[in-house]
Motif scaffolding. Structure first.
Motif, PDB file in Angstrom:
ATOM      1  N   SER A 162       0.844  -1.195   0.000  1.00 14.73           N
ATOM      2  CA  SER A 162       0.000   0.000   0.000  1.00 14.73           C
ATOM      3  C   SER A 162       0.879   1.245   0.000  1.00 14.73           C
ATOM      4  N   LEU A 163       0.299   2.366  -0.412  1.00 16.58           N
ATOM      5  CA  LEU A 163       1.023   3.632  -0.518  1.00 16.58           C
ATOM      6  C   LEU A 163       0.476   4.638   0.485  1.00 16.58           C
ATOM      7  N   PHE A 164       1.394   5.360   1.146  1.00 18.66           N
ATOM      8  CA  PHE A 164       1.007   6.319   2.183  1.00 18.66           C
ATOM      9  C   PHE A 164       1.773   7.624   2.001  1.00 18.66           C
ATOM     10  N   LEU A 165       1.071   8.736   2.152  1.00 20.17           N
ATOM     11  CA  LEU A 165       1.716  10.047   2.195  1.00 20.17           C
ATOM     12  C   LEU A 165       2.026  10.354   3.653  1.00 20.17           C
ATOM     13  N   VAL A 166       3.316  10.265   3.985  1.00 14.32           N
ATOM     14  CA  VAL A 166       3.764  10.372   5.378  1.00 14.32           C
ATOM     15  C   VAL A 166       4.353  11.758   5.624  1.00 14.32           C
TER      16      VAL A 166
ATOM     17  N   GLU B  58       2.955   7.247  12.856  1.00 16.85           N
ATOM     18  CA  GLU B  58       1.511   7.157  12.679  1.00 16.85           C
ATOM     19  C   GLU B  58       1.062   7.957  11.453  1.00 16.85           C
ATOM     20  N   VAL B  59       0.213   7.319  10.649  1.00 22.28           N
ATOM     21  CA  VAL B  59      -0.307   7.954   9.441  1.00 22.28           C
ATOM     22  C   VAL B  59      -1.818   7.772   9.416  1.00 22.28           C
ATOM     23  N   PRO B  60      -2.595   8.848   9.260  1.00 18.61           N
ATOM     24  CA  PRO B  60      -4.051   8.696   9.218  1.00 18.61           C
ATOM     25  C   PRO B  60      -4.496   7.930   7.976  1.00 18.61           C
TER      26      PRO B  60
ATOM     27  N   ARG C  48      -3.693   7.326   3.037  1.00 14.01           N
ATOM     28  CA  ARG C  48      -3.407   6.174   2.179  1.00 14.01           C
ATOM     29  C   ARG C  48      -3.901   6.486   0.786  1.00 14.01           C
ATOM     30  N   LEU C  49      -3.035   6.279  -0.222  1.00 20.56           N
ATOM     31  CA  LEU C  49      -3.428   6.496  -1.613  1.00 20.56           C
ATOM     32  C   LEU C  49      -3.962   5.191  -2.199  1.00 20.56           C
ATOM     33  N   GLY C  50      -5.161   5.215  -2.720  1.00 19.51           N
ATOM     34  CA  GLY C  50      -5.730   4.022  -3.324  1.00 19.51           C
ATOM     35  C   GLY C  50      -6.181   3.022  -2.279  1.00 19.51           C
ATOM     36  N   GLU C  51      -6.570   1.854  -2.779  1.00 18.09           N
ATOM     37  CA  GLU C  51      -7.064   0.800  -1.891  1.00 18.09           C
ATOM     38  C   GLU C  51      -5.921   0.102  -1.166  1.00 18.09           C
ATOM     39  N   GLU C  52      -6.218  -0.431  -0.010  1.00 18.09           N
ATOM     40  CA  GLU C  52      -5.218  -1.195   0.728  1.00 18.09           C
ATOM     41  C   GLU C  52      -4.784  -2.413  -0.078  1.00 18.09           C
TER      42      GLU C  52
END
Length: 379
Positions: free
Chosen positions: A182-186, A217-219, A223-227
């Motif tokens: 998965s992709l996350f903007l941290v 911790e990332v809200p 998250r970009l896109g689906e898990e």
């Protein structure tokens, strides 16, 4: 025959005017020697609207084509490789936001990216996963409305000045390695995100970092896109990276040819300019030939990307050929300039240092040969 439009030729001229003002040889040399990020160049690009080139007008962008983007990258690289690198995060991070982000994320991130108010970085490579990028080990565990990230990223360009890092993390450890990512903007300015600047050989104005994630911790809304569906978007990024790097190498190689030709015309030995010697002419001819081939291969790749039918073999061929042509050209340029080319006060040594990374980053030459060869025998 492929031709640029009048608007694209005007764009090329406009970029050239900009770099002659904002990224002179003196500026490029100072940024490289001081290892300083080119904030003023980035701000100038934002002011001219170029950071919005890949994005729709709806978000404040210009709605430019892949060819437009390649022209921008080529001309910026002709002035300084790092000048084009500042545009890299716009593609690597802004691209996924546009492709798989929801509307709230697009509205939240794209306008400040386009205005130059938000710095970004991509965190994919890890200490134990480089060419085999899908073998990443960074973990993201969901707890309520947040994810807890733990792991490490290596060779993360611009992380030291970034507001957000796009982190690829494993959210399903039981899935095959190309699944469960998965992709996350941290956000970088929060507890649990530690950025360390690394010392390196070339493209020094663009800092390269190691990033440690310790219970960061990332809200969920970051998250970009689906898990578990991040890998296809990363593949799209990597495909675009190939024409982006090919255009970079093409622009830089054009400057190598300019530097070597000017020197060959001015430097005199044995009573005449060294450019009158056949040995030097042959070296210049080799650089020129590589440049023409690199430019054609780059824009062929860009055109197919724009049409939505890029063959992975072609993308790998473009990155492979252009990076090695740049390395060959820089070595020949050093040889033409002799001892002066080896001196830090001359720009050819910077090309020599920068070119080596192009054969490694974005997939090594060996990886791209393997991609091409495997697909040839499979087709």
């Amino acid at each position: 025959m492929f031709e640029f439009t009048e608007e694209q030729e005007a764009l090329r001229r406009h970029i050239g005017d900009f770099t002659r003002r904002a990224c002179t040889r003196e500026v490029a040399r100072q940024l490289d020697e001081s290892e300083s990020y080119p904030f003023e160049i980035y701000a100038g690009m934002a002011e001219l609207g170029w950071l919005g080139l890949p994005f729709p007008e709806k978000y404040g962008g210009l709605g430019g084509s892949a060819v437009d983007i390649a022209i921008l990258i080529e001309e910026l690289s002709r002035a300084m490789m790092a000048a084009a690198q500042v545009f890299g995060a716009v593609i690597y991070v802004g691209g996924p936001v546009m492709r798989i982000g929801n509307e709230e994320q697009r509205q939240r991130f794209l306008p400040p990216i386009i205005r130059g108010e938000m710095q970004l970085a991509l965190g994919l490579t890890e200490p134990d996963s480089g060419s085999d990028a899908a073998a990443l080990r960074t973990r993201a565990v969901r707890k309520g409305d947040r994810y807890i990230l733990n792991g490490a990223k290596m060779f993360c360009s611009r992380a030291h000045i970034a507001d957000y890092i796009l982190i690829a993390a494993r959210t399903d450890t039981e899935a095959p390695k190309h699944k469960g990512i998965s992709l996350f903007l941290v956000p970088t300015g929060q507890p649990g995100v530690q950025v360390s600047l690394l010392k390196k050989l070339g493209i020094k104005a663009i800092g390269t970092c190691e990033v440690a994630l310790v219970d960061a911790e990332v809200p969920v809304e970051n998250r970009l896109g689906e898990e578990n569906q991040g890998w296809p978007s990363l593949l799209t990024c990597l495909a675009m990276e190939r024409f982006y790097l090919a255009a970079m190498c093409t622009g830089a190689l054009a400057d190598v040819l300019d530097l070597a030709t000017d020197y060959a015309k001015e430097r005199e030995q044995f009573g005449r300019p060294i450019g009158q010697f056949q040995a030097i002419q042959h070296k210049l001819a080799d650089i020129y030939t590589d440049l023409q081939a690199a430019r054609l291969l780059t824009y062929q790749t860009v055109w197919h990307t724009e049409q939505g039918n890029l063959d992975p073999k072609l993308g790998s061929a473009a990155k492979l050929f252009c990076s090695e042509a740049y390395m060959r050209g820089a070595m020949q340029g050093m040889q033409i300039m002799g001892g002066y080319g080896y001196m830090m006060e001359f720009d050819m040594q910077r090309h020599f240092r920068d070119a080596k990374l192009m054969e490694i980053g974005g997939g090594t030459s060996e990886i791209h040969r393997s991609v091409i060869g495997a697909r040839l025998v499979a087709d």
